[in-house]
Design a protein around this motif. Structure first.
Motif, mmCIF file in Angstrom:
data_model
loop_
_atom_site.group_PDB
_atom_site.id
_atom_site.type_symbol
_atom_site.label_atom_id
_atom_site.label_comp_id
_atom_site.label_asym_id
_atom_site.label_seq_id
_atom_site.Cartn_x
_atom_site.Cartn_y
_atom_site.Cartn_z
ATOM 1 N N UNK A 269 74.314 16.764 42.416
ATOM 2 C CA UNK A 269 75.558 16.269 41.841
ATOM 3 C C UNK A 269 75.749 16.761 40.398
ATOM 4 N N UNK A 270 74.662 16.796 39.628
ATOM 5 C CA UNK A 270 74.766 17.281 38.251
ATOM 6 C C UNK A 270 75.127 18.765 38.231
ATOM 7 N N UNK A 271 74.505 19.546 39.118
ATOM 8 C CA UNK A 271 74.827 20.974 39.210
ATOM 9 C C UNK A 271 76.295 21.186 39.569
ATOM 10 N N UNK A 272 76.792 20.391 40.506
ATOM 11 C CA UNK A 272 78.197 20.496 40.913
ATOM 12 C C UNK A 272 79.131 20.317 39.718
ATOM 13 N N UNK A 273 78.859 19.298 38.915
ATOM 14 C CA UNK A 273 79.716 19.012 37.769
ATOM 15 C C UNK A 273 79.576 20.095 36.704
ATOM 16 N N UNK A 274 78.357 20.574 36.477
ATOM 17 C CA UNK A 274 78.131 21.645 35.497
ATOM 18 C C UNK A 274 78.926 22.900 35.858
ATOM 19 N N UNK A 275 78.899 23.266 37.148
ATOM 20 C CA UNK A 275 79.628 24.458 37.579
ATOM 21 C C UNK A 275 81.132 24.283 37.388
ATOM 22 N N UNK A 276 81.644 23.098 37.696
ATOM 23 C CA UNK A 276 83.073 22.834 37.506
ATOM 24 C C UNK A 276 83.447 22.898 36.026
ATOM 25 N N UNK A 277 82.623 22.262 35.177
ATOM 26 C CA UNK A 277 82.926 22.242 33.748
ATOM 27 C C UNK A 277 82.841 23.629 33.129
ATOM 28 N N UNK A 278 81.977 24.487 33.692
ATOM 29 C CA UNK A 278 81.817 25.852 33.168
ATOM 30 C C UNK A 278 82.864 26.809 33.727
ATOM 31 N N UNK A 279 83.735 26.309 34.598
ATOM 32 C CA UNK A 279 84.806 27.132 35.122
ATOM 33 C C UNK A 279 84.482 27.920 36.373
ATOM 34 N N UNK A 280 83.308 27.672 36.968
ATOM 35 C CA UNK A 280 82.913 28.408 38.179
ATOM 36 C C UNK A 280 83.376 27.630 39.417
ATOM 37 N N UNK A 281 84.674 27.503 39.536
ATOM 38 C CA UNK A 281 85.222 26.661 40.594
ATOM 39 C C UNK A 281 85.223 27.347 41.961
ATOM 40 N N UNK A 282 84.839 28.612 42.011
ATOM 41 C CA UNK A 282 84.679 29.269 43.306
ATOM 42 C C UNK A 282 83.371 28.873 43.980
ATOM 43 N N UNK A 283 82.491 28.170 43.252
ATOM 44 C CA UNK A 283 81.218 27.688 43.804
ATOM 45 C C UNK A 283 81.323 26.179 44.015
#
Length: 279
Positions: A176-190
């Motif tokens: 769950x933390x990884x999911x949020x980190x990726x979203x916040x960093x702009x990697x919304x394709x992941x």
């Protein structure tokens, strides 16, 4: 502008850990049905993985088997390098490998049971994902997916599976933390999906009994729910519905009240009493 296809499976390179049998095999067959470009089967059982790869390759899709110890960082790194060289970096990772020891905590061997369970169930998934993420983040031309197989045991305490539960609680928190980190960093394709099933009839939990109103899931039911959630990019998939009910009840009730109902009424605390499954 969106440049990647809407379906993350079609044309994807799919890497599946614990891929030689059981739910791992079912994920591989779903990848083939979805039009994946290539599939990497990672498993410690090299012979079983090779046999399945040979069988699945008859579909016309490239399927390769790799012997790997998911509890060993060096093994993961070297196997990842070989996989990327042969098939390219993965577009979809299914962190499926896992082990369980059903016993009181004090009956767990410190290395064989405690350390090994945490290495395979949690650290292995983290290590593999860390190897793959740089390429996944760089390539935004298509949707990427990470499917982490956790467990309902990571949502509620359960006697006789303390170390397994700990490994899955850690998996959920990291995922769950990884999911949020990726979203916040702009990697919304992941997208990261965490799958939390109750008991699945793979043999791993033979003898275990589901809590009140909680049927034992078939492997096909479980993989279908996880796979469909992964394709949609659903953050968390819980099956059956009583998993979410148990989480809600535990969150609302005082601890001692929950203890009083979790054992005699919901049977959560008695589910592993007759466990005879694989270790």
């Amino acid at each position: 502008m969106r440049t990647h296809p809407i379906d993350p499976v079609h044309g994807a390179m799919v890497l599946i850990t614990g891929g030689a049998r059981g739910m791992g095999e079912l994920y591989a067959r779903r990848a083939i049905a979805g039009g994946a470009r290539a599939i990497a089967l990672w498993d410690i059982d090299a012979d079983a993985a090779e046999a399945l790869a040979t069988d699945l390759s008859r579909s016309g899709i490239t399927v390769l088997a790799y012997a790997v110890d998911m509890g060993d960082l060096d093994s993961i790194r070297s196997t990842y390098a070989a996989t990327a060289r042969d098939l390219g970096d993965p577009d979809i990772i299914v962190n499926n490998a896992g082990v369980v020891r059903g016993a009181a905590f004090w009956d767990h061997d410190p290395v064989r049971d405690i350390e090994n369970t945490l290495r395979i169930n949690t650290l292995g998934a983290m290590w593999l994902t860390r190897e793959a993420l740089p390429a996944m983040m760089t390539d935004a031309t298509r949707l990427k997916r990470i499917l982490n197989i956790a467990s309902a045991a990571g949502t509620l305490a359960n006697p006789r599976m303390s170390v397994y539960a700990a490994s899955k609680w850690a998996m959920i928190g990291w995922s769950e933390s990884l999911r949020i980190e990726l979203e916040q960093a702009g990697h919304r394709h992941i997208a990261v999906t965490t799958f939390c099933p109750s008991f699945v009839s793979t043999g791993m939990f033979a003898g275990a009994r589901g809590p009140l109103w909680t049927p034992i899931l078939s492997p096909r039911e479980a993989t279908a729910a996880a796979w469909n959630g992964m394709r949609r990019g659903t953050p968390m998939v819980l099956r059956p519905w009583t998993v979410k009910l148990g989480m809600a009840a535990r969150g609302i009730l005082p601890t001692r009240v929950w203890d009083a109902v979790a054992g005699p009424i919901f049977k959560v605390y008695r589910s592993m009493d007759h466990f005879t499954g694989r270790t």
